[in-house]
Design an enzyme around this catalytic site. Structure first.
Site, PDB file in Angstrom:
ATOM      1  N   ARG A  53       3.954   8.776   8.307  1.00 20.76           N
ATOM      2  CA  ARG A  53       3.748   9.603   7.274  1.00 20.76           C
ATOM      3  C   ARG A  53       2.919  10.908   7.801  1.00 20.76           C
ATOM      4  NH1 ARG A  53       2.951   6.747   2.404  1.00 20.76           N
ATOM      5  NH2 ARG A  53       4.513   5.117   2.092  1.00 20.76           N
ATOM      6  N   ARG A  58      -0.250  13.776   2.153  1.00 24.97           N
ATOM      7  CA  ARG A  58      -1.313  14.317   1.247  1.00 24.97           C
ATOM      8  C   ARG A  58      -2.865  14.805   2.034  1.00 24.97           C
ATOM      9  NH1 ARG A  58      -1.394   9.404  -2.961  1.00 24.97           N
ATOM     10  NH2 ARG A  58      -0.867   8.560  -0.807  1.00 24.97           N
ATOM     11  N   ARG A  60       3.195  19.443  -3.939  1.00 22.40           N
ATOM     12  CA  ARG A  60       3.094  18.400  -4.783  1.00 22.40           C
ATOM     13  C   ARG A  60       2.553  18.972  -6.165  1.00 22.40           C
ATOM     14  NH1 ARG A  60       3.650  15.112  -6.365  1.00 22.40           N
ATOM     15  NH2 ARG A  60       2.622  13.139  -5.739  1.00 22.40           N
ATOM     16  N   ASP A 120      11.747   8.938   1.062  1.00 17.17           N
ATOM     17  CA  ASP A 120      11.104   7.769   0.671  1.00 17.17           C
ATOM     18  C   ASP A 120      11.995   6.470   0.939  1.00 17.17           C
ATOM     19  OD1 ASP A 120       8.319   6.856  -0.246  1.00 17.17           O
ATOM     20  OD2 ASP A 120       9.809   5.386  -1.089  1.00 17.17           O
ATOM     21  N   TYR A 157      10.034  -4.414  -3.215  1.00 21.17           N
ATOM     22  CA  TYR A 157       9.683  -3.425  -4.424  1.00 21.17           C
ATOM     23  C   TYR A 157      11.048  -3.823  -5.237  1.00 21.17           C
ATOM     24  CZ  TYR A 157       6.640  -1.181  -1.252  1.00 21.17           C
ATOM     25  OH  TYR A 157       5.538  -0.502  -0.634  1.00 21.17           O
TER      26      TYR A 157
HETATM   27  O1  CP3 Z   1       6.529   9.957   7.568  1.00 15.78           O
HETATM   28  C1  CP3 Z   1       6.853  10.820   6.940  1.00 15.78           C
HETATM   29  O2  CP3 Z   1       6.092  12.104   7.219  1.00 15.78           O
HETATM   30  C2  CP3 Z   1       8.118  10.890   6.144  1.00 15.78           C
HETATM   31  C3  CP3 Z   1       7.762  10.550   4.596  1.00 15.78           C
HETATM   32  C4  CP3 Z   1       7.568   9.176   4.412  1.00 15.78           C
HETATM   33  C5  CP3 Z   1       7.426   8.739   2.867  1.00 15.78           C
HETATM   34  N1  CP3 Z   1       7.444   7.641   2.602  1.00 15.78           N
HETATM   35  C6  CP3 Z   1       7.092   9.828   1.887  1.00 15.78           C
HETATM   36  C7  CP3 Z   1       5.981   9.425   0.676  1.00 15.78           C
HETATM   37  C8  CP3 Z   1       7.959   7.785   5.018  1.00 15.78           C
HETATM   38  C9  CP3 Z   1       8.512   7.433   5.925  1.00 15.78           C
HETATM   39  C10 CP3 Z   1       7.884   6.877   3.754  1.00 15.78           C
HETATM   40  C11 CP3 Z   1       8.195   5.505   3.941  1.00 15.78           C
HETATM   41  C12 CP3 Z   1       7.586   4.292   3.169  1.00 15.78           C
HETATM   42  N2  CP3 Z   1       7.519   4.440   1.537  1.00 15.78           N
HETATM   43  C13 CP3 Z   1       7.243   3.220   3.425  1.00 15.78           C
HETATM   44  C14 CP3 Z   1       7.255   2.608   4.712  1.00 15.78           C
HETATM   45  C15 CP3 Z   1       6.119   3.087   5.534  1.00 15.78           C
HETATM   46  C16 CP3 Z   1       4.882   2.342   5.099  1.00 15.78           C
HETATM   47  O3  CP3 Z   1       3.882   2.947   4.727  1.00 15.78           O
HETATM   48  O4  CP3 Z   1       4.966   1.070   5.258  1.00 15.78           O
HETATM   49  C17 CP3 Z   1       6.961   2.606   1.953  1.00 15.78           C
HETATM   50  C18 CP3 Z   1       6.407   1.074   2.003  1.00 15.78           C
HETATM   51  C19 CP3 Z   1       7.265   3.389   1.072  1.00 15.78           C
HETATM   52  C20 CP3 Z   1       7.076   3.253  -0.450  1.00 15.78           C
HETATM   53  C21 CP3 Z   1       6.128   4.066  -1.106  1.00 15.78           C
HETATM   54  N3  CP3 Z   1       6.183   5.370  -1.232  1.00 15.78           N
HETATM   55  C22 CP3 Z   1       4.636   3.841  -1.331  1.00 15.78           C
HETATM   56  C23 CP3 Z   1       3.878   2.590  -1.344  1.00 15.78           C
HETATM   57  C24 CP3 Z   1       3.908   5.141  -1.884  1.00 15.78           C
HETATM   58  C25 CP3 Z   1       2.754   5.245  -2.569  1.00 15.78           C
HETATM   59  C26 CP3 Z   1       1.770   5.416  -1.373  1.00 15.78           C
HETATM   60  C27 CP3 Z   1       0.618   6.161  -1.761  1.00 15.78           C
HETATM   61  O5  CP3 Z   1      -0.113   6.293  -0.782  1.00 15.78           O
HETATM   62  O6  CP3 Z   1       0.486   6.583  -3.035  1.00 15.78           O
HETATM   63  C28 CP3 Z   1       5.070   5.947  -1.763  1.00 15.78           C
HETATM   64  C29 CP3 Z   1       4.860   7.514  -1.930  1.00 15.78           C
HETATM   65  C30 CP3 Z   1       5.141   8.288  -0.863  1.00 15.78           C
HETATM   66  N4  CP3 Z   1       6.128   8.516  -0.087  1.00 15.78           N
HETATM   67  C31 CP3 Z   1       3.661   9.516  -0.380  1.00 15.78           C
HETATM   68  C32 CP3 Z   1       4.509  10.046   0.557  1.00 15.78           C
HETATM   69  C33 CP3 Z   1       4.062  11.199   1.298  1.00 15.78           C
HETATM   70  C34 CP3 Z   1       2.758   9.810  -1.248  1.00 15.78           C
HETATM   71  C35 CP3 Z   1       3.183  10.306  -2.499  1.00 15.78           C
HETATM   72  C36 CP3 Z   1       2.557  11.387  -2.962  1.00 15.78           C
HETATM   73  O7  CP3 Z   1       2.641  12.477  -2.472  1.00 15.78           O
HETATM   74  O8  CP3 Z   1       1.791  11.267  -3.926  1.00 15.78           O
END
Ligand code: CP3
Length: 346
Positions: free
Chosen positions: A23, A27, A36, A72, A148
């Site tokens: 990640r 943010r 965003r 994602d 999910y």
């Molecule tokens: O690593 C990176 O920089 C690449 C981007 C990436 C995202 N999601 C972008 C994202 C990666 C590798 C993921 C994987 C992902 N997504 C996982 C596996 C990794 C982990 O953390 O276990 C999971 C479980 C998800 C599902 C998911 N997507 C969730 C639970 C959320 C909400 C989380 C939150 O903190 O709000 C997301 C949204 C998401 N995907 C964000 C990002 C940067 C946050 C969204 C935002 O900008 O508001």
């Protein structure tokens, strides 16, 4: 190109330990927040120019050894017909979750064309990277995706997921087979567009007993890695809370195992064997501590890796939204300072 990440994935000699953060685009960076404010997360993922731009943001700012494409893990669920939304402050929400056999039969089979945007994002990110560092593609693993799809969002106890697994094992395997087929398509698109390594995120698999993992999950993950083997790029398998599962997860067939901080890196590595690489495993919360503490923790992980070939420094899970940029930079600098002069193949 700086290829120490790819070399370490294959346990080849490198001049110092490579580092990237899960990640790493997100943010905690003002540049990300600026994008965003104007675009939803799904728009960013599906607009190749935006996805490429966000992918590059951490690379421009920090001395990282790999980029990871911005996307994602839940995107393939949407392609299969589930309504995916990201709700502010709540995370992902699916309003038509899988609750019975009928909804599994109705899931759309998906071919690679559904992921053209992902291939194009990879191509544009590669062009912008201009061979500075390798680009990692990724997907969710079938258990984590199923959780999910069934729960309709994030979950604490995976009650419905386990209920389906325990009470209708044949239906469970049908669901995981369908998810795995789509994950293979999605990862093939990324590999063929030029992604130089692949990470499979099985973030929540640590909630399973070893016996359930082996019976209900492992065969599907093995199928994914064996289908991708022919792509000829390093494969990484990551999960959290996996201390009790590591020897079984190793059988899935990746080149590198990702571990979180709930197990010592040296113990985890010994459990999977030193004939695979290891990625990890700083607690992301350490980046909120003092520099002295960050330094101490990074040094400890480097000492546990003991200069063996195949260590890739990473966090044990994704970087948190309010992480100070200065701590990210400082931790990367610590990895450099505490790197063995080289990870040399004996
Ligand atoms: O690593 C990176 O920089 C690449 C981007 C990436 C995202 N999601 C972008 C994202 C990666 C590798 C993921 C994987 C992902 N997504 C996982 C596996 C990794 C982990 O953390 O276990 C999971 C479980 C998800 C599902 C998911 N997507 C969730 C639970 C959320 C909400 C989380 C939150 O903190 O709000 C997301 C949204 C998401 N995907 C964000 C990002 C940067 C946050 C969204 C935002 O900008 O508001």
């Amino acid at each position: 190109m700086n290829d120490r990440f790819l070399k370490a994935c294959l346990r080849q000699s490198v001049d110092r330990t490579p580092v990237w953060f899960m990640r790493q685009a997100g943010r905690y960076m003002a540049e990300y927040q600026a994008i965003r404010r104007r675009h939803s997360i799904l728009d960013v993922c599906k607009t190749p120019a935006l996805a490429a731009e966000v992918t590059l943001q951490p690379i421009q700012r920090f001395q990282l050894d790999a980029a990871i494409i911005f996307a994602d893990i839940l995107l393939p669920l949407e392609a299969m017909g589930l309504n995916l939304e990201f709700v502010e402050g709540k995370g992902p929400v699916i309003d038509n979750p899988i609750r019975d056999e009928v909804s599994i039969v109705q899931l759309r089979p998906v071919d690679g064309d559904a992921f053209n945007y992902a291939g194009e994002a990879i191509r544009q990110a590669l062009e912008a990277l201009n061979d500075r560092v390798p680009l990692i593609g990724f997907a969710g693993a079938p258990f984590t995706l199923a959780s999910y799809a069934i729960e309709g969002g994030s979950s604490r106890d995976y009650a419905r997921t386990k209920q389906l697994m325990f009470s209708q094992p044949i239906v469970w395997h049908q669901l995981l087979s369908k998810l795995s087929a789509v994950v293979i398509e999605y990862l093939r698109v990324q590999s063929r567009a030029g992604a130089q390594a692949i990470q499979l995120f099985d973030s929540w698999v640590g909630c399973l007993s070893p016996g359930d993992y082996e019976e209900y999950v492992l065969p599907h993950v093995q199928g994914i890695f064996s289908a991708l083997r022919v792509e000829g790029i390093p494969l990484i398998y990551f999960g959290t809370g996996t201390a009790g599962l590591l020897p079984l997860m190793r059988k899935a067939g990746s080149d590198v195992m990702g571990v979180d901080w709930r197990i010592r890196l040296d113990e985890g590595w010994a459990m999977v064997g030193h004939d695979v690489g290891i990625q990890g495993n700083l607690d992301p919360m350490v980046l909120f501590a003092s520099e002295k503490e960050i330094e101490r923790r990074v040094r400890d992980i480097m000492q546990q890796a003991a200069g063996r070939p195949g260590h890739i420094f990473n966090l044990g899970h994704g970087i948190l939204p309010t992480t100070p940029l200065s701590s990210v930079e400082f931790a990367i600098d610590c990895v450099r300072r505490f790197s063995p002069d080289s990870q040399v193949v004996m």
